[in-house]
Design a protein around this motif. Structure first.
Motif, short mmCIF file in Angstrom:
data_model
loop_
_atom_site.label_atom_id
_atom_site.label_comp_id
_atom_site.label_asym_id
_atom_site.label_seq_id
_atom_site.Cartn_x
_atom_site.Cartn_y
_atom_site.Cartn_z
N ASN A 171 3.36 -0.62 -5.68
CA ASN A 171 2.18 0.12 -5.24
C ASN A 171 0.99 0.02 -6.17
O ASN A 171 0.00 0.71 -5.97
CB ASN A 171 2.53 1.61 -5.02
CG ASN A 171 3.61 1.82 -3.96
OD1 ASN A 171 4.33 2.80 -4.00
ND2 ASN A 171 3.73 0.91 -3.01
N GLY A 173 5.65 6.68 -1.22
CA GLY A 173 4.35 6.05 -1.50
C GLY A 173 3.82 6.44 -2.87
O GLY A 173 3.79 7.62 -3.20
N GLN A 213 4.41 1.90 1.87
CA GLN A 213 5.58 2.41 1.14
C GLN A 213 6.16 3.63 1.84
O GLN A 213 7.38 3.77 1.97
CB GLN A 213 5.18 2.75 -0.30
CG GLN A 213 6.36 3.14 -1.18
CD GLN A 213 7.28 1.96 -1.50
OE1 GLN A 213 6.79 0.86 -1.72
NE2 GLN A 213 8.57 2.19 -1.53
N SER A 251 0.84 -1.20 0.00
CA SER A 251 0.00 0.00 0.00
C SER A 251 0.88 1.25 0.00
O SER A 251 2.06 1.20 0.38
CB SER A 251 -0.92 0.01 1.22
OG SER A 251 -0.15 0.22 2.40
N VAL A 252 0.28 2.38 -0.40
CA VAL A 252 1.00 3.65 -0.41
C VAL A 252 1.45 4.00 1.01
O VAL A 252 2.58 4.46 1.23
CB VAL A 252 0.11 4.75 -1.01
CG1 VAL A 252 0.72 6.14 -0.74
CG2 VAL A 252 -0.06 4.53 -2.51
#
Ligand SMILES: [Zn+2]
Length: 153
Positions: A97, A91, A71, A67-68
């Motif tokens: 992603n 992210g 990240q 997921s962002v």
């Protein structure tokens, strides 16, 4: 003078993944685009059928889609939170992603049960990944920052 004794008595087998671990592996692979997932499955099969490699360790997918938010947490590591720098992507910038993911990260379960990111093992696995699908790129081949656990298409 007695010749050195050759013994395999100390050789431990790589532990089998539990049913729950296998489900986790399947779930992570299912996040990958089909070409990347298929390349991993082929490379894993070749690894497991090699009488030497299979004794050394068992490849596992440690991460596929990310997921962002996750990240961003990884990007913070080594900058604003403790630990070594593990990524140069914020992210949304990483190949991890998007879903399905065009990237996955690999490590190895060793005979003692510990997890290893050995560059030697990763380079051997990278050969099998690229042999399985020439569209696979290995992070260990990148100029500059080497991301050896990382594979992408
Ligand atoms: Zn990666």
């Amino acid at each position: 003078m007695t010749p050195a004794k050759v013994t395999f008595g100390g050789l431990r087998a790589v532990p089998q993944l539990s049913a729950a671990q296998l489900l986790t592996q399947r779930a992570r692979l299912a996040q990958a685009v089909p070409s990347l997932g298929a390349a991993y499955v082929r490379a894993l099969a070749r690894w497991e059928s090699d009488p030497v490699l299979r004794l050394v360790g068992r490849p596992i997918v440690t991460e596929c889609f990310r997921s962002v938010q996750r990240q961003d947490e990884l990007y913070a590591q080594g900058r604003t939170t403790p630990g070594p720098i593990v990524t140069y992507k914020r992210g949304g910038e990483s190949k991890h992603n998007v879903l399905p993911s065009v990237a996955l990260d690999v490590a190895f379960v060793l005979p003692g049960g510990e997890v290893s990111w050995s560059g030697l093992l990763l380079s051997k696995f990278a050969r099998l990944m690229i042999a399985a699908d020439a569209r696979v790129h290995w992070g260990g081949d990148w100029p500059g920052f080497k991301d050896r656990p990382h594979f992408e298409v």
